[in-house]
Design a protein around this motif. Sequence first.
Motif, PDB file in Angstrom:
ATOM      1  N   SER A  40       0.818  -1.213   0.000  1.00 37.17           N
ATOM      2  CA  SER A  40       0.000   0.000   0.000  1.00 37.17           C
ATOM      3  C   SER A  40       0.851   1.262   0.000  1.00 37.17           C
ATOM      4  O   SER A  40       0.379   2.315  -0.427  1.00 37.17           O
ATOM      5  N   ASN A  41       2.075   1.167   0.471  1.00 40.82           N
ATOM      6  CA  ASN A  41       2.910   2.350   0.593  1.00 40.82           C
ATOM      7  C   ASN A  41       4.375   1.950   0.487  1.00 40.82           C
ATOM      8  O   ASN A  41       4.841   1.100   1.233  1.00 40.82           O
ATOM      9  N   VAL A  42       5.089   2.565  -0.425  1.00 45.78           N
ATOM     10  CA  VAL A  42       6.542   2.465  -0.493  1.00 45.78           C
ATOM     11  C   VAL A  42       7.023   3.902  -0.647  1.00 45.78           C
ATOM     12  O   VAL A  42       6.740   4.555  -1.648  1.00 45.78           O
ATOM     13  N   GLY A  68      -0.803   0.428   7.218  1.00 46.71           N
ATOM     14  CA  GLY A  68      -1.760   1.295   6.550  1.00 46.71           C
ATOM     15  C   GLY A  68      -3.174   0.762   6.598  1.00 46.71           C
ATOM     16  O   GLY A  68      -3.983   1.092   5.735  1.00 46.71           O
ATOM     17  N   THR A  69      -3.481  -0.048   7.600  1.00 46.47           N
ATOM     18  CA  THR A  69      -4.808  -0.660   7.670  1.00 46.47           C
ATOM     19  C   THR A  69      -5.882   0.316   8.131  1.00 46.47           C
ATOM     20  O   THR A  69      -7.062   0.066   7.918  1.00 46.47           O
ATOM     21  N   THR A  76       5.371   0.828  12.264  1.00 50.75           N
ATOM     22  CA  THR A  76       5.173  -0.296  13.166  1.00 50.75           C
ATOM     23  C   THR A  76       6.426  -1.167  13.191  1.00 50.75           C
ATOM     24  O   THR A  76       7.236  -1.117  12.272  1.00 50.75           O
ATOM     25  N   ASN A  77       6.579  -1.939  14.222  1.00 57.46           N
ATOM     26  CA  ASN A  77       7.657  -2.929  14.270  1.00 57.46           C
ATOM     27  C   ASN A  77       7.096  -4.346  14.156  1.00 57.46           C
ATOM     28  O   ASN A  77       7.773  -5.315  14.440  1.00 57.46           O
ATOM     29  N   GLY A  84       3.299  -1.777   4.058  1.00 58.88           N
ATOM     30  CA  GLY A  84       4.221  -1.002   3.236  1.00 58.88           C
ATOM     31  C   GLY A  84       5.526  -0.759   3.964  1.00 58.88           C
ATOM     32  O   GLY A  84       5.729  -1.253   5.077  1.00 58.88           O
ATOM     33  N   VAL A  85       6.402   0.007   3.317  1.00 54.90           N
ATOM     34  CA  VAL A  85       7.723   0.293   3.889  1.00 54.90           C
ATOM     35  C   VAL A  85       8.121   1.737   3.623  1.00 54.90           C
ATOM     36  O   VAL A  85       7.645   2.369   2.688  1.00 54.90           O
TER      37      VAL A  85
END
Length: 94
Positions: A40-42, A68-69, A76-77, A84-85
């Motif tokens: 969802s996200n990079v 991204g929920t 988050t860890n 995503g990252v």
Amino acid sequence: MALSPERIDAIAALAGSLFADGTRLDAVVRAVREANPDLSNVTGAHAAVMAEDAFREEPGFNLYLVDGTNHCWLITNKPETATGVVIAQRDEDD
């Protein structure tokens, strides 16, 4: 979607290889996004602006996981909640 340890390793390996070749942050982010279209996200950032602890520290960059929920994404860890990252390039003197 959870990010498996193997997938995190693959993302870190791709980014690390590109950085080692002198690739710019924006091109590294684009390559990771293209290799992982379901994330969802990079995003890219400079490590100096990140307030959170990195999930992984690699040579030249830090890797952060994104959850991204919900409406807003957060760092988050927990790979089991990651969608995503963030690839955060470190300065040479970091």
